[in-house]
Enzyme design. Structure first.
Site, short mmCIF file in Angstrom:
data_model
loop_
_atom_site.label_atom_id
_atom_site.label_comp_id
_atom_site.label_asym_id
_atom_site.label_seq_id
_atom_site.Cartn_x
_atom_site.Cartn_y
_atom_site.Cartn_z
CD GLU A 1 -43.40 12.92 -0.92
OE1 GLU A 1 -42.66 13.49 -0.12
OE2 GLU A 1 -43.79 11.75 -0.79
CB CYS B 1 -45.08 8.61 0.71
SG CYS B 1 -43.39 9.12 0.36
CG HIS C 1 -44.58 4.35 1.60
ND1 HIS C 1 -44.41 4.69 0.27
CD2 HIS C 1 -43.65 5.06 2.30
CE1 HIS C 1 -43.44 5.59 0.18
NE2 HIS C 1 -42.96 5.83 1.39
N1 COA Z 1 -24.76 -6.62 2.17
C1 COA Z 1 -26.03 -6.72 2.66
N2 COA Z 1 -26.60 -5.79 3.46
C2 COA Z 1 -25.87 -4.69 3.76
C3 COA Z 1 -24.55 -4.52 3.29
C4 COA Z 1 -23.99 -5.55 2.46
N3 COA Z 1 -22.76 -5.45 1.96
N4 COA Z 1 -24.08 -3.36 3.78
C5 COA Z 1 -25.08 -2.80 4.53
N5 COA Z 1 -26.16 -3.62 4.51
C6 COA Z 1 -27.47 -3.39 5.15
C7 COA Z 1 -27.38 -2.81 6.54
O1 COA Z 1 -27.11 -3.82 7.51
C8 COA Z 1 -28.78 -2.23 6.69
O2 COA Z 1 -29.70 -3.26 6.97
P1 COA Z 1 -30.74 -3.11 8.19
O3 COA Z 1 -31.54 -1.87 7.88
O4 COA Z 1 -31.55 -4.34 8.09
O5 COA Z 1 -29.95 -2.96 9.41
C9 COA Z 1 -29.09 -1.74 5.27
O6 COA Z 1 -28.14 -2.40 4.42
C10 COA Z 1 -28.92 -0.24 5.10
O7 COA Z 1 -27.72 0.14 5.65
P2 COA Z 1 -27.54 1.51 6.45
O8 COA Z 1 -26.15 1.59 6.94
O9 COA Z 1 -28.66 1.69 7.44
O10 COA Z 1 -27.75 2.51 5.23
P3 COA Z 1 -27.78 4.09 5.16
O11 COA Z 1 -27.15 4.74 6.32
O12 COA Z 1 -27.23 4.40 3.82
O13 COA Z 1 -29.34 4.45 5.22
C11 COA Z 1 -31.58 4.67 4.45
C12 COA Z 1 -30.35 3.74 4.57
C13 COA Z 1 -32.73 3.89 3.87
C14 COA Z 1 -31.95 5.21 5.81
C15 COA Z 1 -31.18 5.82 3.48
O14 COA Z 1 -31.08 5.30 2.20
C16 COA Z 1 -32.17 6.97 3.46
O15 COA Z 1 -32.00 7.95 4.17
N6 COA Z 1 -33.20 6.90 2.59
C17 COA Z 1 -34.19 7.96 2.43
C18 COA Z 1 -35.25 7.96 3.51
C19 COA Z 1 -36.15 6.80 3.50
O16 COA Z 1 -36.30 6.13 2.51
N7 COA Z 1 -36.82 6.58 4.64
C20 COA Z 1 -37.76 5.48 4.79
C21 COA Z 1 -39.00 5.82 5.55
S1 COA Z 1 -40.11 6.87 4.65
#
Ligand code: COA
Length: 392
Positions: free
Chosen positions: A83, A115, A237
């Protein structure tokens, strides 16, 4: 050959990039509590391509050891899933075909569906091998995952390629016929043709993924698939490794098993995340890096069933099963796999940022790339709108 004869993964090899950025460096730069990366999303470091690496050099580097071991006489099809395509018309696999010196009596094509693409490639390959079991199909999944700097997706970048040799009487994993499918039109992640970095609604993509797990599993049951308890492990994945845990808990709840036993979840997923946690998201390759990590680390999976859940945003998902072939351990590439990860050179956050923002000129002029990669193939530059590759 009857419809029940074994077809599947005969060999698996992967390659990753020259450079690596630890999440500690990213956290130090942006002030994020490191626990969010290490525990919250389950990532320790991300592979970063050098200026002279791309999906072609990675794909060729992944496939070269397979050709060295098995030759190429029986390979009449190469399917390149990606991709992060480099051309709108020409299949990236043709460059790989040339770099590896494959025979001209061969069809080469590129496949795309986020993916999920490599799983479509695997299934199509199985169909071709069933039609003529003397033939083998080389499936290459190669991707560079790139999000905007300072965006939530930045921590989930990565890059790698997995090559699979698909054949009759496979040495590693037989792929079973039953397959559960799920497609839904969602805009959780996409990359318009004019953009280098993907656009993503992260939270939406997590929800879309979980919905797709449920849908694919439901169809898998309706297609006569195995029961949940049959599986020794599940390769999901892994856009970030925590996603595999989320998906598995979701599936446990869906099938009416409560996910209170952490050891059960760890047994099912734990050995599939080791490579993805240090490589980052490799898009099409990620589910098969999960398989590599599982086969390399598990004590003995002979005759055990493995569940695969492939998800590609947009979205398409597929759940299918494989059984591990007796004697598979003798065909693994565990040492080479660990070496590919260990030999990456650490970059500073500033160096990573510069690499991230580098882009090729689009004027058709001559441009040569600095020699950075130590891999067997390199992207030497651009000339007259053409990518120039070199073999070492
Ligand atoms: N210690 C431990 N865990 C922590 C933490 C800390 N100090 N601070 C935050 N976290 C946890 C949160 O509780 C959350 O856990 P949960 O998902 O079990 O609730 C996790 O870390 C991620 O935090 P979040 O605030 O949701 O992160 P984010 O807004 O930065 O978004 C993604 C995370 C994955 C959505 C982001 O990285 C993203 O957009 N990635 C690309 C898209 C992707 O990979 N999608 C997946 C499907 S294909």
């Amino acid at each position: 050959m009857s419809n029940n004869s074994a077809v599947g993964i005969h060999d698996l090899s992967f390659a990753t990039t020259r450079y690596v950025l630890p999440h500690a460096a990213l956290a130090e730069y942006n002030g994020t509590e490191i626990g969010k990366y290490h525990i919250g999303i389950g990532q320790r470091s991300m592979s970063v391509p050098a200026a002279d690496e791309d999906i072609v050099t990675l794909g060729a580097a992944a496939a070269a050891p397979i050709i060295a071991r098995h030759g190429n006489d029986r390979i009449r099809t190469v399917v390149f899933a990606t991709e992060s395509s480099i051309d709108q018309a020409k299949a990236a696999g043709i460059y790989v075909h040339s770099l590896l010196g494959l025979q001209s009596a061969c069809r080469v094509v590129e496949l795309k569906q986020a993916c999920y693409g490599a799983t479509a490639a695997l299934q199509f390959a199985i169909g071709l091998v069933r039609r003529d079991p003397d033939q083998q199909v080389l499936v290459i999944a190669s991707d560079v995952s790139k999000y905007e700097l300072d965006s939530p997706g930045e921590a989930t970048q990565g890059a790698a390629a997995v090559a699979l040799l698909v054949s009759a009487d496979p040495a590693l994993v037989r792929i079973e016929n039953a397959s559960g499918l799920f497609t839904a039109d969602v805009m959780d992640f996409w990359r318009p043709n004019y953009r280098d970095a993907a656009l993503v609604d992260g939270q939406e993509s997590v929800q879309a993924y979980l919905q797709a797990v449920e849908g694919a599993w439901k169809d898998y049951g309706q297609q006569g698939g195995r029961s949940f308890e049959d599986f020794a492990a599940f390769c999901y994945h892994q856009p970030f490794t925590k996603m595999a845990y989320k998906a598995h808990r979701h599936l446990l709840n869906h099938v009416g098993l409560v996910d209170t036993d952490k050891d059960d979840v760890e047994r099912a997923i734990g050995q599939t995340v080791a490579y993805n946690a240090v490589i980052g998201n490799s898009y099409t390759a990620s589910v098969y890096l999960g398989l590599a990590a599982l086969l390399d680390q598990a004590e003995d999976l002979t005759d055990r069933a493995i569940g695969f859940l492939s998800y590609g945003s947009g979205s398409v998902a597929e759940f299918f099963a494989g059984t591990v072939v007796p004697g598979y351990q003798a065909h693994l590439r565990s040492e080479a796999n660990l070496d590919a990860i260990a030999r990456r050179k650490q970059v500073t956050y500033a160096e990573y940022r510069e690499l991230h923002e580098r882009s090729f000129p689009t004027d058709g002029g001559d441009y040569s790339t600095p020699t950075e990669t130590t891999g067997p193939f390199r992207l030497a530059g651009l000339s007259g709108h053409k990518r120039i590759y070199q073999t070492r």
